[in-house]
Design an enzyme around this catalytic site. Structure first.
Site, PDB file in Angstrom:
ATOM      1  N   PHE A 146       0.810  -1.224   0.000  1.00 21.83           N
ATOM      2  CA  PHE A 146       0.000   0.000   0.000  1.00 21.83           C
ATOM      3  C   PHE A 146       0.843   1.274   0.000  1.00 21.83           C
ATOM      4  O   PHE A 146       0.371   2.337  -0.395  1.00 21.83           O
ATOM      5  CB  PHE A 146      -0.943   0.016   1.217  1.00 21.83           C
ATOM      6  CG  PHE A 146      -0.288   0.484   2.496  1.00 21.83           C
ATOM      7  CD1 PHE A 146      -0.192   1.843   2.784  1.00 21.83           C
ATOM      8  CD2 PHE A 146       0.251  -0.418   3.404  1.00 21.83           C
ATOM      9  CE1 PHE A 146       0.420   2.283   3.958  1.00 21.83           C
ATOM     10  CE2 PHE A 146       0.877   0.010   4.564  1.00 21.83           C
ATOM     11  CZ  PHE A 146       0.962   1.372   4.842  1.00 21.83           C
ATOM     12  N   LYS A 205      -1.118  -6.755  -9.245  1.00 17.88           N
ATOM     13  CA  LYS A 205      -2.080  -6.960  -8.142  1.00 17.88           C
ATOM     14  C   LYS A 205      -1.716  -5.914  -7.086  1.00 17.88           C
ATOM     15  O   LYS A 205      -0.869  -6.137  -6.227  1.00 17.88           O
ATOM     16  CB  LYS A 205      -1.934  -8.387  -7.592  1.00 17.88           C
ATOM     17  CG  LYS A 205      -3.182  -8.987  -6.983  1.00 17.88           C
ATOM     18  CD  LYS A 205      -3.809  -8.166  -5.892  1.00 17.88           C
ATOM     19  CE  LYS A 205      -3.084  -8.247  -4.581  1.00 17.88           C
ATOM     20  NZ  LYS A 205      -3.558  -7.237  -3.582  1.00 17.88           N
ATOM     21  N   GLU A 248      -4.963  -3.759  -1.860  1.00 21.63           N
ATOM     22  CA  GLU A 248      -6.415  -3.519  -1.814  1.00 21.63           C
ATOM     23  C   GLU A 248      -6.733  -2.252  -1.021  1.00 21.63           C
ATOM     24  O   GLU A 248      -7.874  -1.794  -1.012  1.00 21.63           O
ATOM     25  CB  GLU A 248      -7.152  -4.738  -1.256  1.00 21.63           C
ATOM     26  CG  GLU A 248      -6.812  -5.135   0.173  1.00 21.63           C
ATOM     27  CD  GLU A 248      -5.558  -6.012   0.289  1.00 21.63           C
ATOM     28  OE1 GLU A 248      -4.598  -5.814  -0.487  1.00 21.63           O
ATOM     29  OE2 GLU A 248      -5.530  -6.869   1.187  1.00 21.63           O
ATOM     30  N   SER A 284       5.134  -6.964   3.301  1.00 27.65           N
ATOM     31  CA  SER A 284       5.675  -7.312   4.622  1.00 27.65           C
ATOM     32  C   SER A 284       6.421  -8.654   4.557  1.00 27.65           C
ATOM     33  O   SER A 284       6.154  -9.481   3.679  1.00 27.65           O
ATOM     34  CB  SER A 284       4.529  -7.387   5.631  1.00 27.65           C
ATOM     35  OG  SER A 284       3.617  -8.377   5.221  1.00 27.65           O
ATOM     36  N   CYS A 318       9.318   1.909   3.373  1.00 23.70           N
ATOM     37  CA  CYS A 318      10.209   0.793   3.697  1.00 23.70           C
ATOM     38  C   CYS A 318      11.627   1.280   3.935  1.00 23.70           C
ATOM     39  O   CYS A 318      12.445   0.561   4.484  1.00 23.70           O
ATOM     40  CB  CYS A 318      10.197  -0.225   2.583  1.00 23.70           C
ATOM     41  SG  CYS A 318      10.674   0.524   1.030  1.00 23.70           S
TER      42      CYS A 318
HETATM   43  P1  NAD Z   1       1.353  -6.576   2.957  1.00 17.49           P
HETATM   44  O1  NAD Z   1       2.353  -7.661   3.050  1.00 17.49           O
HETATM   45  O2  NAD Z   1       0.212  -6.578   3.907  1.00 17.49           O
HETATM   46  O3  NAD Z   1       0.700  -6.558   1.493  1.00 17.49           O
HETATM   47  C1  NAD Z   1       1.489  -6.616   0.331  1.00 17.49           C
HETATM   48  C2  NAD Z   1       0.711  -7.354  -0.757  1.00 17.49           C
HETATM   49  O4  NAD Z   1       0.456  -8.685  -0.309  1.00 17.49           O
HETATM   50  C3  NAD Z   1      -0.646  -6.714  -1.057  1.00 17.49           C
HETATM   51  O5  NAD Z   1      -0.849  -6.701  -2.445  1.00 17.49           O
HETATM   52  C4  NAD Z   1      -1.629  -7.619  -0.333  1.00 17.49           C
HETATM   53  O6  NAD Z   1      -2.868  -7.693  -0.963  1.00 17.49           O
HETATM   54  C5  NAD Z   1      -0.941  -8.965  -0.357  1.00 17.49           C
HETATM   55  N1  NAD Z   1      -1.298  -9.807   0.799  1.00 17.49           N
HETATM   56  C6  NAD Z   1      -1.628  -9.373   2.047  1.00 17.49           C
HETATM   57  N2  NAD Z   1      -1.899 -10.425   2.851  1.00 17.49           N
HETATM   58  C7  NAD Z   1      -1.728 -11.532   2.104  1.00 17.49           C
HETATM   59  C8  NAD Z   1      -1.840 -12.935   2.373  1.00 17.49           C
HETATM   60  N3  NAD Z   1      -2.195 -13.392   3.578  1.00 17.49           N
HETATM   61  N4  NAD Z   1      -1.585 -13.802   1.376  1.00 17.49           N
HETATM   62  C9  NAD Z   1      -1.215 -13.360   0.157  1.00 17.49           C
HETATM   63  N5  NAD Z   1      -1.102 -12.041  -0.157  1.00 17.49           N
HETATM   64  C10 NAD Z   1      -1.343 -11.143   0.801  1.00 17.49           C
HETATM   65  O7  NAD Z   1       2.182  -5.200   3.028  1.00 17.49           O
HETATM   66  P2  NAD Z   1       1.594  -3.727   3.155  1.00 17.49           P
HETATM   67  O8  NAD Z   1       1.076  -3.529   4.530  1.00 17.49           O
HETATM   68  O9  NAD Z   1       0.712  -3.431   1.997  1.00 17.49           O
HETATM   69  O10 NAD Z   1       2.922  -2.876   2.952  1.00 17.49           O
HETATM   70  C11 NAD Z   1       3.790  -2.509   3.986  1.00 17.49           C
HETATM   71  C12 NAD Z   1       4.944  -3.472   4.093  1.00 17.49           C
HETATM   72  O11 NAD Z   1       5.671  -3.494   2.871  1.00 17.49           O
HETATM   73  C13 NAD Z   1       5.952  -3.050   5.143  1.00 17.49           C
HETATM   74  O12 NAD Z   1       6.385  -4.194   5.824  1.00 17.49           O
HETATM   75  C14 NAD Z   1       7.082  -2.431   4.333  1.00 17.49           C
HETATM   76  O13 NAD Z   1       8.346  -2.444   4.957  1.00 17.49           O
HETATM   77  C15 NAD Z   1       7.061  -3.292   3.128  1.00 17.49           C
HETATM   78  N6  NAD Z   1       7.699  -2.661   1.990  1.00 17.49           N
HETATM   79  C16 NAD Z   1       8.916  -3.143   1.617  1.00 17.49           C
HETATM   80  C17 NAD Z   1       9.582  -2.566   0.555  1.00 17.49           C
HETATM   81  C18 NAD Z   1      10.924  -3.083   0.130  1.00 17.49           C
HETATM   82  O14 NAD Z   1      11.340  -2.795  -0.980  1.00 17.49           O
HETATM   83  N7  NAD Z   1      11.611  -3.875   0.940  1.00 17.49           N
HETATM   84  C19 NAD Z   1       8.995  -1.505  -0.142  1.00 17.49           C
HETATM   85  C20 NAD Z   1       7.741  -1.049   0.260  1.00 17.49           C
HETATM   86  C21 NAD Z   1       7.098  -1.653   1.336  1.00 17.49           C
END
Ligand code: NAD
Length: 498
Positions: free
Chosen positions: A151, A175, A178, A228, A283
C-alpha cells in the site's frame, strides 16, 4: 448511498469484477469509506490471466525499440496527468500531495531507464571462440509475470516492476494493494492510451486468493513481490515451489548511526524527514537512531523533541503539511499499540503522538512520537512499526553500532552520519544491509542501480530495477554457431578448443 466499485483492468479497458467479495477503500484524512474494491474470485483471476497469456507472445515479438517508444509515450502521459495521479495516490494512501508527486517521479525514473531497453537487452558476441565457431548470448522475455505490490507506494513500487517487465517484452498482471488500488488502474489505462495492445498490462484486485493463484498458475513465469516479510516469505516459497522465478522484498527497520563528530543540524534534518515523512510508512524510513555517546544523544534528543512537537499534521491535500494520516484506522491502532507497548517496556516516551488535534476530522491521524533509551530486547526495537515513531538507542562505540545493525533481523537500508571518511568507509564495508547512506538518510538507489535489502528484508537473488530488473524479466540464451565447409567425424570425447 452505494459506494463506487473500483474496476479491474483487462482486455484494454476497465471491467467490473465478477466477485461479490469486497474490501473498503478509505479516504484516510476523513476516515470515511470512499469506495469498495472487489476481491477477485476464480472467474476474475481466470479472465485476467487468460487475457495476459493471449497478449504476451505478440508483445514479446515486437522489437525492443517499438516497445521503448510506447514506454516513452506512457511516461509523457503520466507526466501530463501527474497532478491527477498524485491526488489519487494521496486520497487513498493519505500521504501529502508533494510526497505523492515525489513517488510518481521516482517511479517514472524507472520507466525512463527502461526506454533504454534496445541497449539494455543487447547480448554479447564472441568471434572465433574456437576455429570457425562463434558464440553469442541473447535475452528473451519470460511471458506473463505478476507484480504484487504494497500500500505504501501505489505508483512507485508498481513502476519499479512495470518499467523493466514491460520493456523486456512481458505481459504483466499487477495486483495492487487492496488499500489503495486506483492508481494501478489509472496507470494501466494510460499505458493503453500510449499505444500498448490490450492484455499487455492488466490489473487484478484481491487478497490472498488472487495472490495465491498468481503464485501457483502455470501460465505465470515470474512473480515480483513487495510487502511485509511474512507475506514475502510465503510468496517466495509458494512461487518457487511452483517453478517460478521470484523476487520478494519484505519489511525493514532502518537504523541511522550518529557518530559524535556528526553535524547535528544536518543529522536532525535528515532524521526528521526520513522518520516522519509519509508518516513513517516507507520501507526506507529511518525508525531507529543509534547514537554513539550520551552527550551526543542528549543534545540530539533535545533538538528532535522540539521538532517532532512542531510537525504539521493534517489533511494530505492541504498546503504545507509535513505528515498526513495513516492509511487505515486498523493500521493507526496497530501503531498506537506499539507506542503503548514501548511505554510498558520501559522506554522513555519523549514525545507522545497518540493524541493529536487533527483527529477531530475523524481521519486516521497520529502525531509524531519519539522514544529515547530504547534497548535491543524491546519489541518496539525488534519489530517494524511502520508509522511516525522514532526510537533512539544509545551505544558507546561505532563498533557497537555496527554490531547492533548487523544483529537485527532486517537489513534493508542503513545510514551513518559522520565527518570521518575512514569511519564511514569502515561502516559501509562492515554493515550487513542492502542499501547504505553516508550522510544520506534514505539511500534509495536511482533507477539505473538496483533496490533491495538483505536478511529478512528480501528473498530471491535479483533486486528491483537497474540491470537486475532486466535480468529478472528475461531468460538468457547462449548460441554457438558454425558453418563448416566439410563434415567432421563424430567425436566421443568432450569438445575442446581447436
Ligand atoms: P502486505 O504484506 O500486507 O501486502 C502486500 C501485498 O500482499 C498486497 O498486495 C496484499 O494484498 C498482499 N497480501 C496481504 N496479505 C496476504 C496474504 N495473507 N496472502 C497473500 N497475499 C497477501 O504489506 P503492506 O502492509 O501493503 O505494505 C507494507 C509493508 O511493505 C511493510 O512491511 C514495508 O516495509 C514493506 N515494503 C517493503 C519494501 C521493500 O522494498 N523492501 C517496499 C515497500 C514496502
Amino acid at each position: 448511498m452505494s459506494q463506487p466499485r473500483i474496476p479491474l483492468f483487462f482486455a484494454g479497458a476497465r471491467q467490473d469484477a465478477h466477485s461479490t467479495r469486497t474490501s473498503p477503500v478509505y479516504h484516510p484524512a476523513s476516515g470515511t469509506v470512499a469506495a469498495q474494491v472487489p476481491l477477485g474470485d476464480a472467474t476474475d483471476i481466470e479472465a485476467v490471466i487468460a487475457d495476459a497469456a493471449a497478449a504476451a507472445t505478440a508483445w514479446g515479438e515486437r522489437s525492443p525499440l517499438d516497445r521503448a517508444r510506447i514506454m516513452f509515450k506512457w511516461r509523457e502521459l503520466c507526466l501530463l496527468h501527474a497532478d491527477e495521479l498524485a491526488r489519487l495516490i494521496s486520497s487513498e494512501h493519505g500521504k501529502v500531495t508533494s510526497d505523492a508527486r515525489g513517488e510518481l517521479q521516482r517511479g517514472l525514473e524507472v520507466v525512463e531507464f527502461a526506454v533504454g531497453i534496445p541497449h539494455l537487452m543487447k547480448g554479447e558476441f564472441s568471434d572465433q571462440v574456437s576455429r570457425g565457431i562463434d558464440m553469442h548470448s541473447l535475452r528473451q522475455p519470460l511471458g506473463v509475470v505478476a507484480a504484487i505490490t504494497p500500500f505504501n507506494f501505489p505508483a512507485m513500487v508498481p513502476l519499479w516492476m512495470l518499467g523493466p517487465a514491460l520493456a523486456c517484452g512481458n505481459a504483466v498482471i499487477l495486483k495492487p494493494s487492496e488499500r489503495d488500488p486506483s492508481t494501478g488502474v489509472r496507470l494501466a489505462e494510460l499505458f493503453v492510451e500510449a499505444g500498448a495492445p490490450p492484455g499487455v498490462l492488466n490489473v487484478l484486485h484481491g487478497d490472498a486468493e488472487a495472490v495465491n493463484a498468481l503464485c501457483t498458475d502455470p501460465r505465470i513465469q515470474a512473480v515480483s513481490f513487495v510487502g511485509s516479510t511474512p507475506i514475502a516469505q510465503h510468496v517466495y516459497e509458494t512461487s518457487a515451489k511452483h517453478g517460478k522465478r521470484v523476487q520478494a522484498m519484505g519489511g525493514a527497520k532502518n537504523h541511522l548511526v550518529v557518530l559524535p563528530d556528526a553535524d547535528l543540524d544536518m543529522t536532525v534534518e535528515g532524521l526528521m524527514g526520513s522518520a516522519y515523512g509519509s508518516a513513517g510508512e516507507r520501507c526506507m524510513a529511518i525508525s531507529v537512531a543509534v547514537v554513539v555517546g550520551d552527550a551526543t544523544a542528549d543534545a540530539l534528543v533535545a533538538r528532535l523533541a522540539d521538532r517532532v512537537k512542531a510537525l504539521r499534521v493534517g489533511d494530505s491535500a492541504a498546503e504545507g503539511m509535513d505528515m498526513g494520516p495513516l492509511v487505515t484506522g486498523v493500521h493507526r491502532d496497530k501503531i498506537k499499540g506499539y507506542i503503548d507497548l514501548g511505554v510498558q517496556e520501559g522506554a522513555t516516551l519523549v514525545v507522545d503522538g497518540r493524541m493529536h488535534p487533527a483527529q477531530a476530522s475523524g481521519g486516521f491521524f497520529l502525531g509524531g512520537s519519539l522514544f529515547d533509551h530504547v534497548t535491543k530486547d524491546m519489541t518496539i526495537y525488534r519489530e517494524e512499526i511502520f508509522g511516525p515513531v522514532l526510537c533512539v538507542v544509545r551505544v558507546e562505540s561505532a563498533a557497537e553500532a555496527i554490531d547492533l545493525c548487523n544483529k537485527h533481523q532486517y537489513g534493508n537500508g542503513v545510514a551513518i552520519f559522520t565527518r570521518s571518511g575512514s569511519a564511514a568507509r569502515e561502516f559501509a564495508h562492515q554493515v550487513q544491509c542492502g542499501m547504505v547512506g553516508i550522510n544520506v538518510p534514505i539511500p534509495v538507489p536511482l533507477a539505473m542501480y538496483s533496490f533491495g535489502g538483505w536478511k529478512a528484508s528480501a528473498f530471491g537473488d535479483h533486486n528491483q530495477h537497474g540491470m537486475d530488473g532486466v535480468r529478472f524479466y528475461t531468460k538468457l540464451k547462449t548460441v554457438t554457431t558454425r558453418w563448416p565447409q566439410s563434415v567432421d567425424a563424430a567425436s566421443f570425447s568432450m569438445p575442446v578448443l581447436r
